[in-house]
Scaffold this active site. Structure first.
Site, PDB file in Angstrom:
ATOM      1  N   LEU A   1      -3.285   4.481  -0.123  1.00 41.73           N
ATOM      2  CA  LEU A   1      -4.695   4.081  -0.084  1.00 41.73           C
ATOM      3  C   LEU A   1      -4.741   2.577   0.214  1.00 41.73           C
ATOM      4  CD1 LEU A   1      -7.523   5.091  -0.399  1.00 41.73           C
ATOM      5  CD2 LEU A   1      -7.335   4.831  -2.857  1.00 41.73           C
ATOM      6  N   HIS A   2      -4.974   2.234   1.481  1.00 41.36           N
ATOM      7  CA  HIS A   2      -4.778   0.847   1.916  1.00 41.36           C
ATOM      8  C   HIS A   2      -5.899  -0.126   1.505  1.00 41.36           C
ATOM      9  CE1 HIS A   2      -1.575   2.335   4.551  1.00 41.36           C
ATOM     10  NE2 HIS A   2      -2.413   3.234   5.032  1.00 41.36           N
ATOM     11  N   ASP A   3      -7.081   0.066   2.112  1.00 36.49           N
ATOM     12  CA  ASP A   3      -8.085  -1.006   2.072  1.00 36.49           C
ATOM     13  C   ASP A   3      -8.638  -1.340   0.675  1.00 36.49           C
ATOM     14  OD1 ASP A   3      -7.840  -1.366   4.816  1.00 36.49           O
ATOM     15  OD2 ASP A   3      -9.419   0.087   5.274  1.00 36.49           O
TER      16      ASP A   3
ATOM     17  N   THR B   1       0.825  -1.220   0.000  1.00 30.84           N
ATOM     18  CA  THR B   1       0.000   0.000   0.000  1.00 30.84           C
ATOM     19  C   THR B   1       0.855   1.263   0.000  1.00 30.84           C
ATOM     20  OG1 THR B   1      -0.297   0.050   2.413  1.00 30.84           O
ATOM     21  CG2 THR B   1      -1.927  -1.178   1.161  1.00 30.84           C
TER      22      THR B   1
ATOM     23  N   THR C   1      -7.168  -1.908  -1.874  1.00 31.13           N
ATOM     24  CA  THR C   1      -6.322  -2.897  -2.573  1.00 31.13           C
ATOM     25  C   THR C   1      -6.943  -4.289  -2.473  1.00 31.13           C
ATOM     26  OG1 THR C   1      -4.945  -3.206  -0.580  1.00 31.13           O
ATOM     27  CG2 THR C   1      -4.131  -1.644  -2.240  1.00 31.13           C
TER      28      THR C   1
END
Ligand code: BDR
Ligand code: CA
Length: 313
Positions: free
Chosen positions: A242-244, A196, A246
């Protein structure tokens, strides 16, 4: 017919919000059976409220939202208002929800849904501490064969941690739950900070979101602008990670990602390194591989996918 049945387990959170919107914007591929909330970025009452607000924003009021666990299995809850603001969705002006939560507890619904499903048929998408998923496995281990895959945002190895020097937030908040899930024996995919932190939001992309000129585009722009300020200050990088989303992008376009099947274990004893994801990247132990650990992303493809899908909401 959508090709994949999914459960989203989440603690919205602005980046969770984009993940939820991306999933709800992809009905040709994803059948979102339900959204289960957990305490994490903010307390459970707020993550639950936020999930309802997001379903309404997406105009998907038929989506079932369940509240799950209000605290981690063993340790006291740690929240992240310093990143996400007081509400968890700071940056967007969104009306209070008119939808209601489902009455059933999120863990019980997850168990019931899996038990009624065919073997190997449901993917659990985790954007948050793994408390609900671990609780479901502890309460009803017979759900395990029903799980096709668990795809989670969490962990970090080469990048270190983001809440302690060694540990990523989702794993740190409930390391005992993470350890339970990682040893469950079902297929697991991890999208850690190592990937991320290669998915950094560029100004042009944020402007493109705004230019959608829709309530979803406006809200996404507002939320992302608020959310990225923390990482910009912290890392001084060219955009916040932008983590989630992914997790959902991995289900939609797996070719955007690369990783390796390795052993990953969670530190649950040492206070200093609590919640560390110990990744045997170079296979220097005999511990059996249990996780597809993703470390590469085609960031441009990822951001274009989100933009394209959010445009249709
Ligand atoms: C993870 O922690 C939360 O703050 C984000 O929503 C994401 O799930 C990143 O470490
Ligand atoms: Ca999250």
């Amino acid at each position: 017919m959508p090709s994949q049945k999914i459960i989203i387990d989440t603690d919205p959170g602005q980046d969770d919000a984009i993940g939820i919107l991306l999933a709800l914007a992809s009905p040709a591929e994803l059948d979102v059976l339900g959204i289960v909330t957990v305490a994490g970025n903010v307390p459970l009452s707020l993550t639950s409220r936020n999930a309802l607000i997001l379903c309404e924003l997406a105009n998907k009021t038929e989506t079932k939202v369940f509240a799950g666990c209000s605290r981690p299995l063993v340790r006291p809850l740690v929240t992240a208002e310093h990143v996400h603001g007081k509400t968890g969705l700071d940056g967007a002006e969104l009306p209070p929800p008119t939808m209601s939560l489902q009455k059933q507890h999120g863990v019980d619904w997850t168990i019931e849904t899996l038990l009624e499903a065919e073997d190997n048929s449901i993917t659990i998408c985790c954007f948050a501490p793994l408390t609900n998923v671990a609780m479901a496995m502890i309460k009803a281990p017979q759900i395990l064969p029903k799980i096709k895959n668990i795809v989670m945002m969490g962990g970090g190895y080469f990048e270190g941690g983001n809440i302690t020097p060694t540990s990523e937030f989702n794993i740190f908040v409930d390391p005992h739950a993470a350890s339970t899930v990682l040893s469950c024996g079902r297929p697991l995919v991890m999208l850690p900070l190592d990937v991320t932190h290669k998915a950094l939001m560029q100004r042009k992309w944020l402007e493109d979101l705004k230019a959608l000129g829709t309530p979803v585009g406006d809200a996404a722009f507002g939320m992302m602008s608020f959310y990225e300020r923390f990482d910009l200050e912290k890392y001084g990088s060219g955009g916040g990670p932008l983590h989630d989303p992914t997790v959902i992008a991995y289900l939609l376009q797996q070719e955007l990602f690369e990783g390796k099947f390795v052993n990953v274990e969670i530190e649950i004893s040492s206070e200093l390194t609590m919640g560390m994801t110990v990744v045997d990247w170079w296979k220097v132990t005999d511990r059996p591989p249990n996780v597809t650990y993703i470390n590469q992303i085609n960031a441009d493809g990822f951001f274009q996918l989100i933009l394209k899908r959010l445009a249709i909401l």
